[in-house]
Design a protein around this motif. Structure first.
Motif, PDB file in Angstrom:
ATOM      1  N   ARG A  32       6.595   9.409   6.234  1.00  0.00           N
ATOM      2  CA  ARG A  32       6.728  10.248   5.042  1.00  0.00           C
ATOM      3  C   ARG A  32       6.625   9.402   3.766  1.00  0.00           C
ATOM      4  O   ARG A  32       7.253   8.352   3.652  1.00  0.00           O
ATOM      5  CB  ARG A  32       8.078  10.967   5.059  1.00  0.00           C
ATOM      6  CG  ARG A  32       8.335  11.858   3.841  1.00  0.00           C
ATOM      7  CD  ARG A  32       9.771  12.374   3.834  1.00  0.00           C
ATOM      8  NE  ARG A  32      10.043  13.219   4.982  1.00  0.00           N
ATOM      9  CZ  ARG A  32       9.819  14.536   5.012  1.00  0.00           C
ATOM     10  NH1 ARG A  32       9.317  15.138   3.939  1.00  0.00           N
ATOM     11  NH2 ARG A  32      10.096  15.234   6.102  1.00  0.00           N
ATOM     12  N   GLY A  33       5.823   9.865   2.819  1.00  0.00           N
ATOM     13  CA  GLY A  33       5.693   9.178   1.541  1.00  0.00           C
ATOM     14  C   GLY A  33       4.674   8.060   1.532  1.00  0.00           C
ATOM     15  O   GLY A  33       4.361   7.525   0.471  1.00  0.00           O
ATOM     16  N   TRP A  34       4.171   7.680   2.704  1.00  0.00           N
ATOM     17  CA  TRP A  34       3.140   6.645   2.792  1.00  0.00           C
ATOM     18  C   TRP A  34       1.807   7.285   3.151  1.00  0.00           C
ATOM     19  O   TRP A  34       1.738   8.493   3.438  1.00  0.00           O
ATOM     20  CB  TRP A  34       3.522   5.608   3.851  1.00  0.00           C
ATOM     21  CG  TRP A  34       4.680   4.740   3.489  1.00  0.00           C
ATOM     22  CD1 TRP A  34       5.472   4.845   2.384  1.00  0.00           C
ATOM     23  CD2 TRP A  34       5.177   3.642   4.249  1.00  0.00           C
ATOM     24  NE1 TRP A  34       6.445   3.877   2.394  1.00  0.00           N
ATOM     25  CE2 TRP A  34       6.282   3.111   3.539  1.00  0.00           C
ATOM     26  CE3 TRP A  34       4.821   3.052   5.447  1.00  0.00           C
ATOM     27  CZ2 TRP A  34       7.017   2.022   4.002  1.00  0.00           C
ATOM     28  CZ3 TRP A  34       5.542   1.958   5.911  1.00  0.00           C
ATOM     29  CH2 TRP A  34       6.627   1.451   5.190  1.00  0.00           C
TER      30      TRP A  34
ATOM     31  N   LEU B  23       0.803  -1.185   0.000  1.00  0.00           N
ATOM     32  CA  LEU B  23       0.000   0.000   0.000  1.00  0.00           C
ATOM     33  C   LEU B  23       0.823   1.215   0.000  1.00  0.00           C
ATOM     34  O   LEU B  23       1.883   1.214   0.536  1.00  0.00           O
ATOM     35  CB  LEU B  23      -0.771   0.106   1.280  1.00  0.00           C
ATOM     36  CG  LEU B  23      -1.956  -0.724   1.331  1.00  0.00           C
ATOM     37  CD1 LEU B  23      -2.742  -0.357   2.493  1.00  0.00           C
ATOM     38  CD2 LEU B  23      -2.664  -0.564   0.094  1.00  0.00           C
ATOM     39  N   SER B  24       0.175   2.315  -0.423  1.00  0.00           N
ATOM     40  CA  SER B  24       0.967   3.454  -0.292  1.00  0.00           C
ATOM     41  C   SER B  24       0.363   4.716  -0.697  1.00  0.00           C
ATOM     42  O   SER B  24      -0.592   4.781  -1.333  1.00  0.00           O
ATOM     43  CB  SER B  24       2.076   3.323  -1.173  1.00  0.00           C
ATOM     44  OG  SER B  24       1.414   3.361  -2.394  1.00  0.00           O
ATOM     45  N   GLY B  25       1.074   5.731  -0.494  1.00  0.00           N
ATOM     46  CA  GLY B  25       0.465   6.941  -0.821  1.00  0.00           C
ATOM     47  C   GLY B  25       1.371   8.080  -0.764  1.00  0.00           C
ATOM     48  O   GLY B  25       1.461   8.742   0.214  1.00  0.00           O
TER      49      GLY B  25
ATOM     50  N   ASP C  27       2.678   2.714   0.582  1.00  0.00           N
ATOM     51  CA  ASP C  27       2.858   3.616  -0.559  1.00  0.00           C
ATOM     52  C   ASP C  27       1.770   3.356  -1.595  1.00  0.00           C
ATOM     53  O   ASP C  27       1.812   2.366  -2.304  1.00  0.00           O
ATOM     54  CB  ASP C  27       4.244   3.408  -1.159  1.00  0.00           C
ATOM     55  CG  ASP C  27       4.549   4.377  -2.275  1.00  0.00           C
ATOM     56  OD1 ASP C  27       3.910   5.428  -2.334  1.00  0.00           O
ATOM     57  OD2 ASP C  27       5.428   4.080  -3.089  1.00  0.00           O
ATOM     58  N   MET C  28       0.806   4.233  -1.694  1.00  0.00           N
ATOM     59  CA  MET C  28      -0.404   3.987  -2.470  1.00  0.00           C
ATOM     60  C   MET C  28      -0.858   5.251  -3.186  1.00  0.00           C
ATOM     61  O   MET C  28      -0.716   6.345  -2.659  1.00  0.00           O
ATOM     62  CB  MET C  28      -1.508   3.495  -1.527  1.00  0.00           C
ATOM     63  CG  MET C  28      -2.789   3.074  -2.199  1.00  0.00           C
ATOM     64  SD  MET C  28      -2.630   1.561  -3.139  1.00  0.00           S
ATOM     65  CE  MET C  28      -2.622   0.334  -1.855  1.00  0.00           C
TER      66      MET C  28
END
Length: 501
Positions: A230-232, A25-27, A271-272
């Motif tokens: 950070r970044g997730w 996952l992520s974001g 991270d999605m």
């Protein structure tokens, strides 16, 4: 390895609610739109102020919580999980995950009704986690944490309403699953090699990451605040209310618009990318897919068509939003309003999308009170998937049922009748295919018009609530005017598959 024949007749068994998902996952905060589209300027935002946990002034007597008032019971198959003394009304879960230290820090604010007068009450809570502080209605209280039982040592009165706040921390561990399936053996909080997190918890396992009454008869409202590295990004059930950068981390807030059973809650951190869509009927749809996997996004874009097919059969979609979360798994789960799918060709296929969306009516909107009746979820959902496969493949529903029937007797012999299965074999094919065949036989018995009217009406009869087997079957007899006791007993409790017409 399963044979190809088993895959043909049992592939949908991979869609069972209790599944293990290996999440990727992520974001990244700046990737909230589909490829080639600008990110929505309204989100994310950058701030130095932590997100408001939105739980400081919880009122357990708020009339808005009325749909969550339940009659919790002790489960007949898994009595060590859940406690009928607590009727949860609303959870606010405020959690932060540190993947480097492998530490979860959380605050659960629970508004609940006590169903009995007692000197103490109990919740389910994973023993690797440590309670740092607990308060009841603002007063600090003592707790005992023995195994998975969290005992709050404070008196409560029958029908009294309270607010419990539990602050905790530690390294969660998944729970052992009561199953013989090959695709999972644990449930609950699970960490990937990269430190990312996913959760799946049927028939139980929510207690591995928050204190909860972990039994399906006790539905509650949920709000989530998730702090991700950070970044997730943190993903949960319901609608995304806000997404902010707070001192380099990503904080998301989610709200679920209807009461849900604990096994239907989910958290994923990683991270999605989020992509927005909408059904023809106006339901907002979001896809959460791995940034490096555009093929999965292409696959789940069938969701509006899958939802449209379901709405023709079942009526208006019952919730405010729909989401699809794609993860590194070979399974899928009907987590309420945010279904979770593995990244295989099958688990992102139209058939599985239809299956999990059907669960939003059968299983999520109306939920069994006891795990012995999981067939109430899976049988009808499986049957509608079979009808979709017939429609899409240009074959008859009889042909689909004939294929499925070829293996059903073996499933029944291995794991028991659908309504009286071996509790150590949770989620096997017997709870899917036997009931699906049963529904087809009933359809032939009462005719298409009456059958589909019954299928469409039932979720509204127990909307947002729970039902027992007796309530469901008695309602069907009354609705159809048929004496069906022997029919249902044969299909649900018989050691051998009944004859088909």
């Amino acid at each position: 390895m399963r044979t190809r024949l088993w895959a043909i007749v049992a592939a949908v068994v991979l869609v069972v609610g209790a599944v293990v998902l290996v999440v990727s996952l992520s974001g990244n905060d700046d990737k909230e739109a589909a490829a080639g589209e600008p990110a929505d300027e309204s989100s994310p935002s950058t701030t130095d102020t932590p997100a408001d946990p939105a739980a400081a002034d919880v009122d357990p007597d708020d009339p808005a919580y009325e749909p969550a008032r339940s009659r919790p019971l002790e489960d007949s198959l898994y009595p060590n999980v859940g406690d009928p003394g607590v009727d949860a009304l609303h959870y606010h879960l405020d959690i932060a995950w540190d993947p480097d230290e492998q530490v979860l820090t959380g605050t659960t604010t629970l508004a609940f009704r006590s169903t009995a007068t007692a000197e103490e009450f109990r919740l389910d809570f994973g023993d690797p986690l440590v309670v740092d502080k607990a308060t009841l209605d603002g007063e600090e209280v003592d707790t005992q944490h023995n195994g998975k039982d969290l005992v709050v040592q404070a008196p409560v009165e029958k029908d009294g309403t309270y607010v419990l706040v539990v602050e905790y921390s530690g390294t969660p561990e998944p729970a052992s699953a009561p199953t013989t399936r090959s695709d999972f053996d644990t449930t609950g909080w699970t960490v990937t090699d990269d430190g990312e997190v996913w959760t799946m918890q049927e028939p139980y396992g929510a207690y591995t990451w928050y204190p909860v009454n972990d039994q399906p008869s006790d539905k509650a409202f949920y709000d989530f605040t998730i702090t991700a590295p950070r970044g997730w990004v943190g993903v949960a059930n319901g609608q995304l209310q806000s997404r902010e950068r707070v001192r380099g981390k990503t904080v998301t807030e989610w709200s679920l618009d209807a009461p849900t059973a604990s096994y239907l809650t989910t958290i994923a951190i990683g991270d999605m990318v989020m992509t927005r869509d909408e059904s023809d009927s106006g339901v907002p749809i979001t896809y959460w897919t791995p940034a490096d996997d555009p093929a999965s996004l292409d696959a789940v874009r069938f969701s509006p068509q899958a939802l449209a097919w379901n709405e023709k059969k079942l009526g208006t979609y019952p919730f405010e939003s729909l989401g699809v979360l794609v993860v590194d798994s070979e399974s899928g789960m009907e987590t309420q309003t945010m279904i979770t799918l593995g990244d295989t060709d099958y688990t992102t296929s139209p058939e599985v999308l239809v299956h999990e969306i059907t669960h939003q009516w059968y299983g999520d909107l109306v939920t069994p009170t006891d795990w012995k009746d999981v067939w109430m979820n899976e049988g009808m959902t499986m049957y509608l998937q079979g009808q979709f496969e017939a429609d899409r493949g240009g074959q008859s529903i009889d042909d689909v049922m004939d294929t499925w029937a070829s293996a059903e007797s073996g499933m029944r012999a291995e794991s028991g009748p659908p309504g009286n299965y071996d509790p150590t074999t949770f989620g096997q094919g017997n709870i899917y295919y036997g009931p699906a065949l049963m529904w087809h036989e009933l359809r032939k018995k009462i005719g298409d018009d009456e059958f589909w009217a019954m299928v469409r009406k039932w979720p509204s009869v127990k909307r947002l609530g729970n039902a027992t087997r007796e309530e469901y079957l008695s309602w069907i007899e009354k609705e159809t005017g048929e004496e069906l006791t022997a029919f249902f007993d044969a299909w649900l409790m018989g050691e051998e598959t009944p004859p088909r017409s």
